[in-house]
Design a protein around this motif. Sequence first.
Motif, PDB file in Angstrom:
ATOM      1  N   LEU A 105      65.766  -5.420 -25.961  1.00  0.00           N
ATOM      2  CA  LEU A 105      66.114  -4.205 -25.273  1.00  0.00           C
ATOM      3  C   LEU A 105      65.033  -3.294 -25.925  1.00  0.00           C
ATOM      4  O   LEU A 105      64.409  -3.387 -27.089  1.00  0.00           O
ATOM      5  CB  LEU A 105      67.350  -3.628 -26.013  1.00  0.00           C
ATOM      6  N   ASP A 125      62.641   2.550 -25.260  1.00  0.00           N
ATOM      7  CA  ASP A 125      62.810   3.540 -24.075  1.00  0.00           C
ATOM      8  C   ASP A 125      64.293   3.378 -23.651  1.00  0.00           C
ATOM      9  O   ASP A 125      64.941   4.205 -23.360  1.00  0.00           O
ATOM     10  CB  ASP A 125      61.791   3.765 -23.309  1.00  0.00           C
ATOM     11  N   GLU A 126      64.775   2.131 -23.390  1.00  0.00           N
ATOM     12  CA  GLU A 126      65.785   1.578 -22.933  1.00  0.00           C
ATOM     13  C   GLU A 126      66.903   2.315 -24.070  1.00  0.00           C
ATOM     14  O   GLU A 126      68.036   2.815 -23.625  1.00  0.00           O
ATOM     15  CB  GLU A 126      66.051   0.305 -22.818  1.00  0.00           C
ATOM     16  N   THR A 170      66.338   3.074 -15.882  1.00  0.00           N
ATOM     17  CA  THR A 170      66.304   2.448 -17.311  1.00  0.00           C
ATOM     18  C   THR A 170      67.607   2.303 -17.857  1.00  0.00           C
ATOM     19  O   THR A 170      67.856   1.259 -18.620  1.00  0.00           O
ATOM     20  CB  THR A 170      65.407   3.532 -18.176  1.00  0.00           C
ATOM     21  N   SER A 188      68.982  -0.994 -16.460  1.00  0.00           N
ATOM     22  CA  SER A 188      68.374  -2.233 -17.154  1.00  0.00           C
ATOM     23  C   SER A 188      68.801  -2.397 -18.365  1.00  0.00           C
ATOM     24  O   SER A 188      69.444  -3.526 -18.915  1.00  0.00           O
ATOM     25  CB  SER A 188      66.697  -1.880 -17.206  1.00  0.00           C
ATOM     26  N   ALA A 189      69.158  -1.315 -19.333  1.00  0.00           N
ATOM     27  CA  ALA A 189      69.627  -1.457 -20.678  1.00  0.00           C
ATOM     28  C   ALA A 189      71.106  -1.822 -20.612  1.00  0.00           C
ATOM     29  O   ALA A 189      71.413  -2.912 -21.415  1.00  0.00           O
ATOM     30  CB  ALA A 189      69.502  -0.083 -21.387  1.00  0.00           C
TER      31      ALA A 189
END
Length: 167
Positions: free
Chosen positions: A34, A37-38, A69, A72-73
């Motif tokens: 991870l 920024d995530e 983002t 994705s996280a």
Amino acid sequence: MPRPRLLRRVRHVPDIVYFKPAGVRLAELDEVVLTFDELEAIRWCDLEQIDQVNAAKKMSISQSTLHRTLLSARKKLADAIVNGNAIRIEGGRYKMVAKKRRAGAGPGRGLRRGRGSGAGRGRMGGKAEGPGGACVCPKCGRRVAHQVGIPCYEKKCPVCNVRMARG
């Protein structure tokens, strides 16, 4: 040639950057990485419950980029929890920024008279961090406790063998 990605603004880097399921040996685990920024997007939107528009402004990115983002996280976190993977927090394209202070909070700059006005960078060109703190690998982000009397630049990262920096 594609346009270079902008640096995301990050205000919080955790002290603990590795999580694993209890009772499972590290050698038996797959890792999910991870990025900082995530993690910052998750922190603003899920923990602090700030809407995506304002969270994106705080990170100096567009709302649609923040949304991607976050997706994705959240996918990485769900994968780690459901499949029992370890989570490593490292990397990403980000820039550390200071937390904003309220007006009237903290020492302030005063009239900038006399010695110690805070304009210099210290006697050896750096900043005095004091005896505590940590040494951080600039390549992989690994943190190691700082030892008094041993400058961080004299230590090497145990993972990637790169000189450490004060963090």
